[in-house]
Scaffold this motif. Structure first.
Motif, mmCIF file in Angstrom:
data_model
loop_
_atom_site.group_PDB
_atom_site.id
_atom_site.type_symbol
_atom_site.label_atom_id
_atom_site.label_comp_id
_atom_site.label_asym_id
_atom_site.label_seq_id
_atom_site.Cartn_x
_atom_site.Cartn_y
_atom_site.Cartn_z
ATOM 1 N N PHE A 30 0.760 -1.206 -0.175
ATOM 2 C CA PHE A 30 -0.103 0.047 0.026
ATOM 3 C C PHE A 30 1.071 1.203 0.059
ATOM 4 O O PHE A 30 1.703 1.652 0.946
ATOM 5 C CB PHE A 30 -1.028 0.259 1.161
ATOM 6 N N ASP A 31 0.858 2.176 -1.082
ATOM 7 C CA ASP A 31 1.561 3.176 -1.104
ATOM 8 C C ASP A 31 0.689 4.419 -0.556
ATOM 9 O O ASP A 31 -0.197 5.051 -1.207
ATOM 10 C CB ASP A 31 1.722 3.559 -2.691
ATOM 11 N N THR A 32 1.269 4.962 0.599
ATOM 12 C CA THR A 32 0.468 5.846 1.206
ATOM 13 C C THR A 32 0.496 7.396 0.812
ATOM 14 O O THR A 32 -0.283 8.184 1.008
ATOM 15 C CB THR A 32 1.015 5.914 2.727
ATOM 16 N N TYR A 33 1.561 7.601 -0.168
ATOM 17 C CA TYR A 33 1.742 8.927 -0.825
ATOM 18 C C TYR A 33 0.716 8.995 -1.875
ATOM 19 O O TYR A 33 0.361 10.134 -2.339
ATOM 20 C CB TYR A 33 2.979 9.206 -1.118
ATOM 21 N N THR A 34 0.813 8.050 -2.746
ATOM 22 C CA THR A 34 0.140 8.296 -4.192
ATOM 23 C C THR A 34 -1.226 8.015 -4.002
ATOM 24 O O THR A 34 -1.997 8.443 -4.831
ATOM 25 C CB THR A 34 0.909 7.342 -5.121
ATOM 26 N N SER A 35 -1.706 7.225 -2.825
ATOM 27 C CA SER A 35 -3.086 6.847 -2.926
ATOM 28 C C SER A 35 -3.953 8.105 -2.098
ATOM 29 O O SER A 35 -3.884 8.088 -0.894
ATOM 30 C CB SER A 35 -3.403 5.547 -1.911
ATOM 31 N N VAL A 36 -4.467 8.883 -2.836
ATOM 32 C CA VAL A 36 -5.169 10.043 -2.592
ATOM 33 C C VAL A 36 -6.584 9.816 -3.032
ATOM 34 O O VAL A 36 -6.758 9.345 -3.980
ATOM 35 C CB VAL A 36 -4.483 11.300 -3.440
ATOM 36 N N TYR A 37 -7.640 10.476 -2.064
ATOM 37 C CA TYR A 37 -8.913 10.123 -2.329
ATOM 38 C C TYR A 37 -9.846 11.371 -1.981
ATOM 39 O O TYR A 37 -9.362 12.220 -1.409
ATOM 40 C CB TYR A 37 -9.382 9.034 -1.149
ATOM 41 N N LYS A 38 -10.982 11.489 -2.683
ATOM 42 C CA LYS A 38 -11.978 12.476 -2.503
ATOM 43 C C LYS A 38 -12.803 11.975 -1.237
ATOM 44 O O LYS A 38 -12.681 11.146 -0.688
ATOM 45 C CB LYS A 38 -12.723 12.787 -3.610
ATOM 46 N N PHE A 39 -13.469 13.067 -0.811
ATOM 47 C CA PHE A 39 -14.199 12.724 0.603
ATOM 48 C C PHE A 39 -15.329 11.606 0.332
ATOM 49 O O PHE A 39 -15.308 10.872 1.194
ATOM 50 C CB PHE A 39 -14.915 14.135 0.807
ATOM 51 N N ASP A 40 -15.730 11.624 -0.782
ATOM 52 C CA ASP A 40 -16.741 10.555 -1.033
ATOM 53 C C ASP A 40 -15.917 9.176 -0.857
ATOM 54 O O ASP A 40 -16.710 8.031 -0.358
ATOM 55 C CB ASP A 40 -17.503 10.372 -2.304
ATOM 56 N N GLU A 41 -14.998 9.095 -1.516
ATOM 57 C CA GLU A 41 -14.328 7.661 -1.783
ATOM 58 C C GLU A 41 -13.709 7.518 0.005
ATOM 59 O O GLU A 41 -13.604 6.240 0.314
ATOM 60 C CB GLU A 41 -12.974 7.765 -2.498
ATOM 61 N N LEU A 42 -13.198 8.630 0.444
ATOM 62 C CA LEU A 42 -12.829 8.559 2.040
ATOM 63 C C LEU A 42 -13.804 7.693 2.858
ATOM 64 O O LEU A 42 -13.678 6.887 3.685
ATOM 65 C CB LEU A 42 -12.288 9.786 2.425
ATOM 66 N N GLU A 43 -15.134 8.372 2.774
ATOM 67 C CA GLU A 43 -16.256 7.948 3.699
ATOM 68 C C GLU A 43 -16.407 6.569 3.021
ATOM 69 O O GLU A 43 -16.723 5.640 4.323
ATOM 70 C CB GLU A 43 -17.386 8.616 3.331
ATOM 71 N N ARG A 44 -16.508 6.049 2.026
ATOM 72 C CA ARG A 44 -16.837 4.445 1.588
ATOM 73 C C ARG A 44 -15.749 3.831 2.120
ATOM 74 O O ARG A 44 -15.964 2.738 2.674
ATOM 75 C CB ARG A 44 -16.836 4.498 0.197
ATOM 76 N N ILE A 45 -14.511 4.072 2.203
ATOM 77 C CA ILE A 45 -13.265 3.288 2.498
ATOM 78 C C ILE A 45 -13.307 3.219 4.074
ATOM 79 O O ILE A 45 -13.414 2.167 4.722
ATOM 80 C CB ILE A 45 -11.948 3.902 2.316
ATOM 81 N N VAL A 46 -13.734 4.050 4.690
ATOM 82 C CA VAL A 46 -13.937 4.136 6.233
ATOM 83 C C VAL A 46 -15.134 3.309 6.758
ATOM 84 O O VAL A 46 -14.856 2.544 7.695
ATOM 85 C CB VAL A 46 -13.940 5.560 6.898
ATOM 86 N N LYS A 47 -16.110 3.144 6.080
ATOM 87 C CA LYS A 47 -17.266 2.630 6.683
ATOM 88 C C LYS A 47 -16.983 0.926 6.005
ATOM 89 O O LYS A 47 -17.525 0.222 6.706
ATOM 90 C CB LYS A 47 -18.478 2.908 5.461
ATOM 91 N N ARG A 48 -16.319 0.886 4.963
ATOM 92 C CA ARG A 48 -16.083 -0.644 4.715
ATOM 93 C C ARG A 48 -15.126 -1.248 5.882
ATOM 94 O O ARG A 48 -15.362 -2.455 6.497
ATOM 95 C CB ARG A 48 -15.408 -0.626 3.484
ATOM 96 N N ASN A 49 -14.168 -0.643 6.160
ATOM 97 C CA ASN A 49 -13.129 -1.439 7.041
ATOM 98 C C ASN A 49 -13.687 -1.029 8.508
ATOM 99 O O ASN A 49 -13.452 -2.165 9.330
ATOM 100 C CB ASN A 49 -11.773 -0.110 7.159
ATOM 101 N N PHE A 50 -14.660 -0.351 8.968
ATOM 102 C CA PHE A 50 -15.291 -0.181 10.060
ATOM 103 C C PHE A 50 -16.323 -1.232 10.254
ATOM 104 O O PHE A 50 -16.169 -2.080 11.174
ATOM 105 C CB PHE A 50 -16.103 1.147 10.365
ATOM 106 N N ASN A 51 -16.858 -1.746 9.217
ATOM 107 C CA ASN A 51 -17.938 -3.006 9.218
ATOM 108 C C ASN A 51 -17.185 -4.005 9.203
ATOM 109 O O ASN A 51 -17.470 -5.042 9.900
ATOM 110 C CB ASN A 51 -18.800 -2.792 7.859
ATOM 111 N N TYR A 52 -16.051 -4.146 8.511
ATOM 112 C CA TYR A 52 -15.256 -5.532 8.461
ATOM 113 C C TYR A 52 -14.719 -5.863 9.930
ATOM 114 O O TYR A 52 -14.808 -6.778 10.562
ATOM 115 C CB TYR A 52 -14.053 -5.368 7.578
ATOM 116 N N TRP A 53 -14.183 -4.860 10.668
ATOM 117 C CA TRP A 53 -13.609 -5.024 11.837
ATOM 118 C C TRP A 53 -14.488 -5.312 12.958
ATOM 119 O O TRP A 53 -14.312 -5.808 14.011
ATOM 120 C CB TRP A 53 -12.367 -4.030 12.386
ATOM 121 N N LYS A 54 -15.868 -4.690 12.769
ATOM 122 C CA LYS A 54 -16.833 -4.882 13.616
ATOM 123 C C LYS A 54 -17.232 -6.075 13.576
ATOM 124 O O LYS A 54 -17.864 -6.740 14.582
ATOM 125 C CB LYS A 54 -17.949 -3.918 13.184
ATOM 126 N N SER A 55 -17.338 -6.828 12.474
ATOM 127 C CA SER A 55 -17.703 -8.255 12.256
ATOM 128 C C SER A 55 -16.801 -9.298 12.734
ATOM 129 O O SER A 55 -17.113 -10.413 13.114
ATOM 130 C CB SER A 55 -17.867 -8.573 10.832
#
Length: 428
Positions: A30-55
């Motif tokens: 995972f390249d932390t510098y080149t992986s840039v996201y808009k707010f909608d994309e950030l919102e979806r990524i956070v929700k996916r990871n939250f749901n996964y670790w919650k499961s």
């Protein structure tokens, strides 16, 4: 009215982006510098990871779940702020993000800010995240304690395979389980069964497609709401313009009626001027003539009075001398009778002259009043005053009634009555 997701994206996406800052202890590819996201994309990524670790686990020992939950709450707070803001000024948005989400940021281009979100957790944007998921599934099925240490140990072994021998002799489960799992993956020739393929490949892909579908439906709903809102605004603007045009048309009609009324009043004034111009001029001329006559007769009265006084005084003296010798022959004529007769004649002449002067003054005043009344009547018609038939008849009677000179008494009926009767028939 709250802003839609599409409106928010249009306003903030050109100026604001986000990226994750994750240490190598929690990422494989995972390249932390080149992986840039808009707010909608950030919102979806956070929700996916939250749901996964919650499961996986909602215990406080699951640090990954706690981190993603906290970040998900912050993202929801930012979304609420964007939706309820009346205007999204970039300076205000930056200030809110710094105070709510993260204060770490960088500017790669002028006017474009990238906010850095530091996180000590794996992320599903990692290209090898499926390996982490497989290991988590394996580990929680064998042992549930120290999940965070076990995941970090497995990622460390994946990044540095030579460390597998260091962790195998360790007696702690979070150390030797990752090493055993990694060795099993290396030396096992058994292919993943269909269930593993379905859980690792099909299910995440299906979840991604479902997210895309939900996002598309949401955007379609936002676009529909926006289109309806714009339609209502355009309709309201159209109605306002129609109302303005109606008011303008009413104003034009009112102005037109007012101007027509003024034109009609001017025409009426002009007609009255044509009708009364000659009489008015005649009355002004007659007033001037009688004024001059009154002046002349006043001078004549003074001169005549002086002349009569002088003549009478001499006549009385002559008559007195004459009467001394003749009264004896006419004893019935007394001296007082002669004196009274002379004075009476003097008074009669003066009285006649005074009447003539007063008559001329009276006639001049009457004609001036008639001229003034004519001008006043024309002013009333010019101002648009409504004068009915009876009122006009009264005005005409006052204008054309015969003027009494004051010298000779006349009968009340005269030829002017016939003229007024004729005028009354023609008054509209």
């Amino acid at each position: 009215m709250s802003l839609s997701h599409k409106q928010i994206s249009i306003r903030i996406n050109p100026s604001i982006s986000f990226r994750f800052l994750i240490s190598d202890n929690y990422t494989i590819s995972f390249d932390t510098y080149t992986s840039v996201y808009k707010f909608d994309e950030l919102e979806r990524i956070v929700k996916r990871n939250f749901n996964y670790w919650k499961s996986i686990s909602e215990d406080d020992s699951n640090t990954f779940f706690i981190l993603w939950k906290d970040l998900n709450d912050k993202i929801n707070s930012v979304r609420d702020y964007f939706s309820n803001a009346e205007t999204l000024e970039i300076n205000e948005v930056n200030s809110h993000l710094c105070s709510t989400l993260t204060s770490s940021r960088e500017e790669r281009e002028p006017g474009k800010t990238v906010y850095i979100i530091s996180l000590e957790s794996p992320i599903d944007e990692d290209k090898e995240f499926c390996k982490i998921k497989d290991f988590v599934s394996f580990y929680v099925s064998q042992y549930k304690e120290n999940l965070v240490l076990a995941v970090s140990t497995y990622i460390d072994i994946c990044n540095n395979p030579y460390k597998v021998g260091t962790h195998l002799p360790n007696s702690t489960p979070y150390s030797y389980f990752p090493a055993l799992y990694y060795m099993w993956q290396i030396f096992s020739n058994i292919a993943d069964d269909f269930s593993d393929f379905e859980s690792n490949k099909i299910t995440p892909l299906s979840n991604r497609l479902h997210e895309i579908e939900c996002d598309a439906n949401k955007q379609y709903e936002d676009i529909t709401i926006l289109a309806e809102k714009k339609h209502n605004e355009i309709q309201k603007l159209f109605d306002d313009k129609v109302h303005e045009l109606n008011e303008f048309q009413n104003a034009i009609e009112t102005w037109n009626d007012d101007k027509e009324k003024k034109i009609n009043d001017l025409e009426e004034t002009y007609k009255n001027k044509l009708k009364l111009e000659a009489p008015e001029q005649l009355w002004r001329d007659r007033a001037e003539e009688h004024k001059k006559s009154a002046t002349y007769w006043s001078v004549g009265l003074i001169l005549t009075s002086v002349a009569l006084i002088i003549a009478s005084s001499r006549f009385i003296i002559v008559l007195h001398d004459y009467s001394l010798g003749n009264l004896k022959e006419a004893p019935f004529i007394s001296r007082s009778f002669i004196l009274v007769s002379v004075i009476s004649f003097f008074i009669y002449v003066v009285r006649v002259l005074i009447k003539i002067v007063l008559s001329n003054h009276h006639l001049a005043t009457e004609y001036r009043q008639k001229a003034a009344l004519t001008r006043f009547y024309q002013s009333l018609t010019y101002a648009g005053t409504d004068i009915d038939k009876d009122e006009r008849l009264i005005i005409m009677n006052a204008l054309f009634s015969r003027v009494d000179t004051g010298l000779v008494k006349v009968d009340g009926s005269n030829d002017n009555d016939a003229l007024l009767a004729l005028l009354s028939k023609n008054i509209k």
